[in-house]
Motif scaffolding. Structure first.
Motif, PDB file in Angstrom:
ATOM      1  N   LEU A 108      44.742  34.933  70.567  1.00 37.94           N
ATOM      2  CA  LEU A 108      45.235  35.087  69.200  1.00 37.94           C
ATOM      3  C   LEU A 108      44.093  34.995  68.191  1.00 37.94           C
ATOM      4  CD1 LEU A 108      47.829  35.375  67.504  1.00 37.94           C
ATOM      5  CD2 LEU A 108      47.940  32.889  67.427  1.00 37.94           C
ATOM      6  N   SER A 139      41.208  41.602  67.342  1.00 34.53           N
ATOM      7  CA  SER A 139      40.644  42.496  66.340  1.00 34.53           C
ATOM      8  C   SER A 139      40.461  43.858  66.985  1.00 34.53           C
ATOM      9  CB  SER A 139      39.306  41.976  65.826  1.00 34.53           C
ATOM     10  OG  SER A 139      38.789  42.893  64.891  1.00 34.53           O
ATOM     11  N   TYR A 142      44.897  52.468  59.927  1.00 35.93           N
ATOM     12  CA  TYR A 142      46.326  52.176  59.840  1.00 35.93           C
ATOM     13  C   TYR A 142      46.883  51.823  61.217  1.00 35.93           C
ATOM     14  CZ  TYR A 142      51.329  52.868  59.359  1.00 35.93           C
ATOM     15  OH  TYR A 142      52.681  52.708  59.412  1.00 35.93           O
ATOM     16  N   PHE A 156      45.514  48.379  62.398  1.00 28.79           N
ATOM     17  CA  PHE A 156      46.222  47.241  61.798  1.00 28.79           C
ATOM     18  C   PHE A 156      47.613  47.083  62.399  1.00 28.79           C
ATOM     19  CE2 PHE A 156      43.279  47.707  58.048  1.00 28.79           C
ATOM     20  CZ  PHE A 156      42.641  46.495  58.248  1.00 28.79           C
ATOM     21  N   PHE A 157      48.291  48.189  62.651  1.00 35.42           N
ATOM     22  CA  PHE A 157      49.614  48.144  63.269  1.00 35.42           C
ATOM     23  C   PHE A 157      49.522  47.556  64.684  1.00 35.42           C
ATOM     24  CE2 PHE A 157      53.092  50.163  65.675  1.00 35.42           C
ATOM     25  CZ  PHE A 157      54.163  49.620  64.978  1.00 35.42           C
ATOM     26  N   GLN A 185      47.167  45.658  65.826  1.00 40.10           N
ATOM     27  CA  GLN A 185      46.750  44.266  65.711  1.00 40.10           C
ATOM     28  C   GLN A 185      47.945  43.369  65.375  1.00 40.10           C
ATOM     29  OE1 GLN A 185      43.286  43.725  63.357  1.00 40.10           O
ATOM     30  NE2 GLN A 185      43.449  41.507  63.304  1.00 40.10           N
ATOM     31  N   SER A 186      48.847  43.843  64.510  1.00 40.47           N
ATOM     32  CA  SER A 186      50.034  43.043  64.203  1.00 40.47           C
ATOM     33  C   SER A 186      50.953  42.936  65.419  1.00 40.47           C
ATOM     34  CB  SER A 186      50.775  43.626  63.004  1.00 40.47           C
ATOM     35  OG  SER A 186      51.313  44.888  63.323  1.00 40.47           O
ATOM     36  N   LEU A 187      51.051  43.999  66.219  1.00 41.27           N
ATOM     37  CA  LEU A 187      51.846  43.923  67.448  1.00 41.27           C
ATOM     38  C   LEU A 187      51.254  42.927  68.438  1.00 41.27           C
ATOM     39  CD1 LEU A 187      52.787  47.655  68.154  1.00 41.27           C
ATOM     40  CD2 LEU A 187      54.300  45.821  67.419  1.00 41.27           C
ATOM     41  N   THR A 233      49.327  40.366  67.734  1.00 38.64           N
ATOM     42  CA  THR A 233      49.498  39.026  67.185  1.00 38.64           C
ATOM     43  C   THR A 233      50.918  38.526  67.431  1.00 38.64           C
ATOM     44  OG1 THR A 233      47.849  39.478  65.482  1.00 38.64           O
ATOM     45  CG2 THR A 233      49.340  37.641  65.081  1.00 38.64           C
ATOM     46  N   GLY A 234      51.900  39.377  67.192  1.00 42.39           N
ATOM     47  CA  GLY A 234      53.290  38.993  67.453  1.00 42.39           C
ATOM     48  C   GLY A 234      53.546  38.704  68.916  1.00 42.39           C
TER      49      GLY A 234
END
Length: 151
Positions: free
Chosen positions: A80, A84, A105, A108-109, A111-113, A115-116
């Motif tokens: 976590l 990056s 874009y 970042f998408f 990376q958010s997946l 992280t979740g």
């Protein structure tokens, strides 16, 4: 004669596919998932047929699962911290700005997946840790009380 789960396990354990040696299988995450399932199955069996050996073995398996849960929490937390994906969108590689913006874009998408997913796996590992510790404590109390009753 056997419940359906026991019949499935019997079929899997005595099939030639499971008995043959395949070294590549041990390098996957499937073995870890099967280990966590084994802790749950042993807990269910120990609750259904509470023999001294079965309860003791279930405690051992749950202690091992506790150690793996702690290792999982640490590894997911490290992952976590190191998430990056922006490095893949180096502007020097792309000549057009549109591709660079689309890449950022999507990075970042993604990376958010990731992280979740890491947060979800940490929560599940903590849940596994709590369940394994609570079962181990309850089973050890039952074993100690059984020894006191025998004396």
């Amino acid at each position: 004669m056997f419940p359906p789960l026991c019949q499935i396990l019997k079929t899997l354990c005595f099939s030639p596919v499971c008995c043959s040696e395949y070294k590549g299988m041990m390098q996957t995450n499937v073995t870890a998932a099967l280990g966590y399932i084994a802790a749950g199955i042993m807990s269910v069996f120990a609750g259904r047929w509470p023999s001294l050996f079965l309860v003791g073995f279930a405690v051992f398996v749950n202690i091992v699962a506790t150690v793996f849960a702690i290792i999982g929490i640490v590894l997911y937390a490290i992952d976590l911290g190191n998430v990056s994906i922006i490095w893949m969108c180096d502007r020097n590689r792309h000549n057009a700005d549109n591709h660079g913006d689309n890449c950022r874009y999507l990075a970042f998408f993604a990376q958010s997946l990731l992280t979740g997913m890491d947060i979800t796996l940490i929560v599940l590992a903590v849940l596994q840790l709590c369940v394994c510790i609570s079962f181990s404590v309850l089973a050890l109390k039952a074993l100690v009380n059984r020894k006191k009753e025998e004396i």
